[in-house]
Design a protein around this motif. Structure first.
Motif, PDB file in Angstrom:
ATOM      1  N   THR A  71     -11.802 -44.448 -72.290  1.00  0.00           N
ATOM      2  CA  THR A  71     -10.402 -44.035 -72.383  1.00  0.00           C
ATOM      3  C   THR A  71      -9.462 -45.118 -71.866  1.00  0.00           C
ATOM      4  N   ASN A  72      -9.874 -45.824 -70.813  1.00  0.00           N
ATOM      5  CA  ASN A  72      -9.016 -46.878 -70.238  1.00  0.00           C
ATOM      6  C   ASN A  72      -9.871 -48.061 -69.782  1.00  0.00           C
ATOM      7  N   PRO A  73     -10.339 -48.906 -70.736  1.00  0.00           N
ATOM      8  CA  PRO A  73     -11.237 -50.006 -70.375  1.00  0.00           C
ATOM      9  C   PRO A  73     -10.592 -51.086 -69.519  1.00  0.00           C
ATOM     10  N   LYS A  74      -9.247 -51.199 -69.549  1.00  0.00           N
ATOM     11  CA  LYS A  74      -8.589 -52.203 -68.719  1.00  0.00           C
ATOM     12  C   LYS A  74      -8.682 -51.851 -67.240  1.00  0.00           C
ATOM     13  N   VAL A  75      -8.610 -50.562 -66.942  1.00  0.00           N
ATOM     14  CA  VAL A  75      -8.679 -50.110 -65.550  1.00  0.00           C
ATOM     15  C   VAL A  75     -10.126 -50.011 -65.078  1.00  0.00           C
ATOM     16  N   TYR A  76     -10.980 -49.505 -65.952  1.00  0.00           N
ATOM     17  CA  TYR A  76     -12.391 -49.309 -65.592  1.00  0.00           C
ATOM     18  C   TYR A  76     -13.238 -50.298 -66.381  1.00  0.00           C
ATOM     19  N   SER A  77     -13.610 -51.390 -65.727  1.00  0.00           N
ATOM     20  CA  SER A  77     -14.304 -52.483 -66.406  1.00  0.00           C
ATOM     21  C   SER A  77     -15.804 -52.260 -66.539  1.00  0.00           C
ATOM     22  N   SER A  78     -16.331 -51.249 -65.870  1.00  0.00           N
ATOM     23  CA  SER A  78     -17.763 -50.979 -65.938  1.00  0.00           C
ATOM     24  C   SER A  78     -18.015 -49.498 -65.703  1.00  0.00           C
ATOM     25  N   LEU A  79     -19.234 -49.087 -66.003  1.00  0.00           N
ATOM     26  CA  LEU A  79     -19.605 -47.692 -65.766  1.00  0.00           C
ATOM     27  C   LEU A  79     -19.550 -47.381 -64.272  1.00  0.00           C
ATOM     28  N   GLY A  80     -19.936 -48.371 -63.448  1.00  0.00           N
ATOM     29  CA  GLY A  80     -19.910 -48.169 -62.004  1.00  0.00           C
ATOM     30  C   GLY A  80     -18.513 -47.910 -61.474  1.00  0.00           C
ATOM     31  N   SER A  81     -17.517 -48.643 -62.005  1.00  0.00           N
ATOM     32  CA  SER A  81     -16.140 -48.464 -61.528  1.00  0.00           C
ATOM     33  C   SER A  81     -15.592 -47.097 -61.920  1.00  0.00           C
ATOM     34  N   SER A  82     -15.911 -46.633 -63.124  1.00  0.00           N
ATOM     35  CA  SER A  82     -15.435 -45.305 -63.532  1.00  0.00           C
ATOM     36  C   SER A  82     -16.154 -44.208 -62.757  1.00  0.00           C
ATOM     37  N   LEU A  83     -17.436 -44.438 -62.442  1.00  0.00           N
ATOM     38  CA  LEU A  83     -18.182 -43.447 -61.652  1.00  0.00           C
ATOM     39  C   LEU A  83     -17.632 -43.378 -60.232  1.00  0.00           C
ATOM     40  N   ARG A  84     -17.278 -44.540 -59.671  1.00  0.00           N
ATOM     41  CA  ARG A  84     -16.675 -44.552 -58.320  1.00  0.00           C
ATOM     42  C   ARG A  84     -15.321 -43.840 -58.321  1.00  0.00           C
ATOM     43  N   ALA A  85     -14.568 -44.021 -59.401  1.00  0.00           N
ATOM     44  CA  ALA A  85     -13.262 -43.364 -59.481  1.00  0.00           C
ATOM     45  C   ALA A  85     -13.426 -41.844 -59.482  1.00  0.00           C
ATOM     46  N   LEU A  86     -14.438 -41.362 -60.175  1.00  0.00           N
ATOM     47  CA  LEU A  86     -14.677 -39.920 -60.219  1.00  0.00           C
ATOM     48  C   LEU A  86     -15.144 -39.393 -58.874  1.00  0.00           C
ATOM     49  N   LEU A  87     -15.775 -40.262 -58.072  1.00  0.00           N
ATOM     50  CA  LEU A  87     -16.290 -39.848 -56.766  1.00  0.00           C
ATOM     51  C   LEU A  87     -15.328 -40.164 -55.619  1.00  0.00           C
ATOM     52  N   THR A  88     -14.146 -40.718 -55.939  1.00  0.00           N
ATOM     53  CA  THR A  88     -13.177 -41.064 -54.891  1.00  0.00           C
ATOM     54  C   THR A  88     -12.394 -39.831 -54.453  1.00  0.00           C
ATOM     55  N   THR A  89     -12.369 -39.596 -53.160  1.00  0.00           N
ATOM     56  CA  THR A  89     -11.664 -38.437 -52.614  1.00  0.00           C
ATOM     57  C   THR A  89     -10.182 -38.741 -52.442  1.00  0.00           C
ATOM     58  N   ARG A  90      -9.409 -37.728 -52.031  1.00  0.00           N
ATOM     59  CA  ARG A  90      -7.974 -37.918 -51.793  1.00  0.00           C
ATOM     60  C   ARG A  90      -7.712 -38.870 -50.646  1.00  0.00           C
ATOM     61  N   ALA A  91      -8.685 -38.989 -49.768  1.00  0.00           N
ATOM     62  CA  ALA A  91      -8.555 -39.921 -48.641  1.00  0.00           C
ATOM     63  C   ALA A  91      -8.958 -41.340 -49.046  1.00  0.00           C
ATOM     64  N   ASN A  92      -9.124 -41.547 -50.358  1.00  0.00           N
ATOM     65  CA  ASN A  92      -9.487 -42.855 -50.925  1.00  0.00           C
ATOM     66  C   ASN A  92     -10.848 -43.337 -50.440  1.00  0.00           C
ATOM     67  N   LYS A  93     -11.747 -42.408 -50.253  1.00  0.00           N
ATOM     68  CA  LYS A  93     -13.122 -42.736 -49.883  1.00  0.00           C
ATOM     69  C   LYS A  93     -14.064 -42.218 -50.974  1.00  0.00           C
ATOM     70  N   VAL A  94     -15.156 -42.952 -51.169  1.00  0.00           N
ATOM     71  CA  VAL A  94     -16.148 -42.551 -52.159  1.00  0.00           C
ATOM     72  C   VAL A  94     -17.161 -41.634 -51.488  1.00  0.00           C
ATOM     73  N   GLY A  95     -17.309 -40.462 -52.027  1.00  0.00           N
ATOM     74  CA  GLY A  95     -18.239 -39.509 -51.447  1.00  0.00           C
ATOM     75  C   GLY A  95     -18.443 -38.300 -52.331  1.00  0.00           C
ATOM     76  N   VAL A  96     -19.484 -37.554 -52.006  1.00  0.00           N
ATOM     77  CA  VAL A  96     -19.795 -36.337 -52.748  1.00  0.00           C
ATOM     78  C   VAL A  96     -19.199 -35.148 -52.010  1.00  0.00           C
ATOM     79  N   THR A  97     -18.148 -34.598 -52.563  1.00  0.00           N
ATOM     80  CA  THR A  97     -17.465 -33.441 -51.983  1.00  0.00           C
ATOM     81  C   THR A  97     -17.321 -32.380 -53.075  1.00  0.00           C
ATOM     82  N   PRO A  98     -16.949 -31.172 -52.709  1.00  0.00           N
ATOM     83  CA  PRO A  98     -16.726 -30.156 -53.754  1.00  0.00           C
ATOM     84  C   PRO A  98     -15.729 -30.606 -54.812  1.00  0.00           C
TER      85      PRO A  98
END
Length: 355
Positions: A71-98
């Motif tokens: 959907t936005n290849p300029k912002v997400y250059s790899s699968l890892g970056s898009s996966l991290r974005a989905l796992l980023t919390t409101r506190a701007n930390k990567v983690g598994v939360t509800p």
């Protein structure tokens, strides 16, 4: 209008195939033979439905990351970056939360639920055509795969639309459905029908042609007992999964531009395929058409490995169960097994062909 014309063309294709089939086997009774093929393909359809739902559920987070990257290849250059974005919390930390889990699995319910009938139609139609058409080799697999895809896309396309909108917006399934229907009506669910067929038909033809070729080699190896297992067991299941993975990754890699077009039309607001392609080329360059190619090939490898592995296992179990039930009913009341529908010679019983 385009959708109706396409469906009409597909119906015409079915009629023409039926005519050719009738000419080729008229002496055997084409309608009866085709009905037999439809009935005998039911285990394959059920196995395909189970395989589709299983693969969709297990690999859904990777699919969500792939959709975001395309959907936005300029912002997400790899699968890892898009996966991290989905796992980023409101506190701007990567983690598994509800909250991040909800983001990763947004739309999984509708995708898994509708994957069963979609995959059922896909494998059922493919197997039925493969058993009925007077063709052979790659041509048979290609026509059967294209037919299965055209039929299953009637369910697959709106399911993908709802799933990808939910993945990108975080809206609940019901909200997605009402929004799409309010904005564009029923046809809004099928805006990507044409690019989906453009992507899926070549992909299906490649996938099934490659898989059937590898499968025939596996069956040849198993028939001479090289794998050391029984006819349906041993390492055969793993070999089918590997064959499915190879076929899936090769087909997906070659058809990535078509997948990008389908994804952009599902998540954007384009009037047609040409407008969408021009927009991508203008804003992202030609490489934008191959955004997520590696991720898609990897995901398809895993999905096809799981799908074909589960498909072969479930189909084998269903067919074995059916054979055992039929065997248990044959020759009941015949005592020595002579007559009826059973021939027993030297302790081995075989079913007679039904007249």
């Amino acid at each position: 209008m385009k959708i109706r014309l396409l469906l009409a063309a597909f119906v015409l294709l079915l009629v023409l195939c039926g005519s050719v089939f009738g000419e080729g086997v008229s002496s055997r009774g084409p309608s009866r033979s085709f009905r037999r093929s439809l009935i005998s393909s039911l285990p394959a359809g059920i196995a395909g439905g189970v395989a589709g739902s299983t693969g969709t559920t297990l690999l859904f987070p990777l699919d969500a990351a792939k959709t975001l990257r395309q959907t936005n290849p300029k912002v997400y250059s790899s699968l890892g970056s898009s996966l991290r974005a989905l796992l980023t919390t409101r506190a701007n930390k990567v983690g598994v939360t509800p909250a991040t889990l909800r983001r990763l699995y947004s739309g999984v319910g509708v995708a898994s639920f509708w994957s069963f009938p979609s995959s059922f139609l896909y494998f059922y139609t493919y197997t039925a055509f493969k058993g009925a058409l007077p063709l052979s080799g790659p041509l048979l697999h290609s026509v059967s795969a294209a037919s299965g895809n055209a039929v299953s896309s009637i369910i697959f396309v709106p399911k993908e639309m709802i799933k990808q909108r939910s993945q990108m917006t975080g809206m609940k399934v019901g909200e997605c459905i009402s929004t799409i229907f309010r904005d564009k009506g029923l046809k809004g669910f099928y805006v990507s029908y044409i690019p989906t067929l453009f992507r899926n038909v070549p992909s299906a033809v490649l996938r099934f042609t490659i898989y059937e070729s590898l499968r025939s080699n596996i069956e040849a190896v198993k028939s001479i007992g090289v794998d050391g297992g029984d006819e349906r067991g041993g390492s055969g299941g793993v070999m089918f999964a590997v064959a499915g993975g190879v076929a899936g990754s090769a087909a997906s890699l070659l058809t990535t531009p078509l997948d990008v077009l389908k994804t952009r039309m599902n998540t954007g607001d384009f009037s047609g395929v040409v407008q969408c392609a021009k927009y991508i080329a203008r804003n992202d360059g030609m490489k934008g058409l191959f955004a997520g190619a590696g991720a898609r090939a990897g995901w398809s490898c895993a999905f096809s490995a799981v799908g074909f592995g589960v498909f072969e296992a479930v189909k084998s179990a269903l067919e074995n169960g059916s054979e055992n039930r039929n065997f248990g009913r044959v020759g009941v009341g015949d005592g020595d097994g002579v007559g009826g529908n059973c021939n027993c010679v030297g302790g081995r019983c075989e079913l007679k062909k039904l007249q």
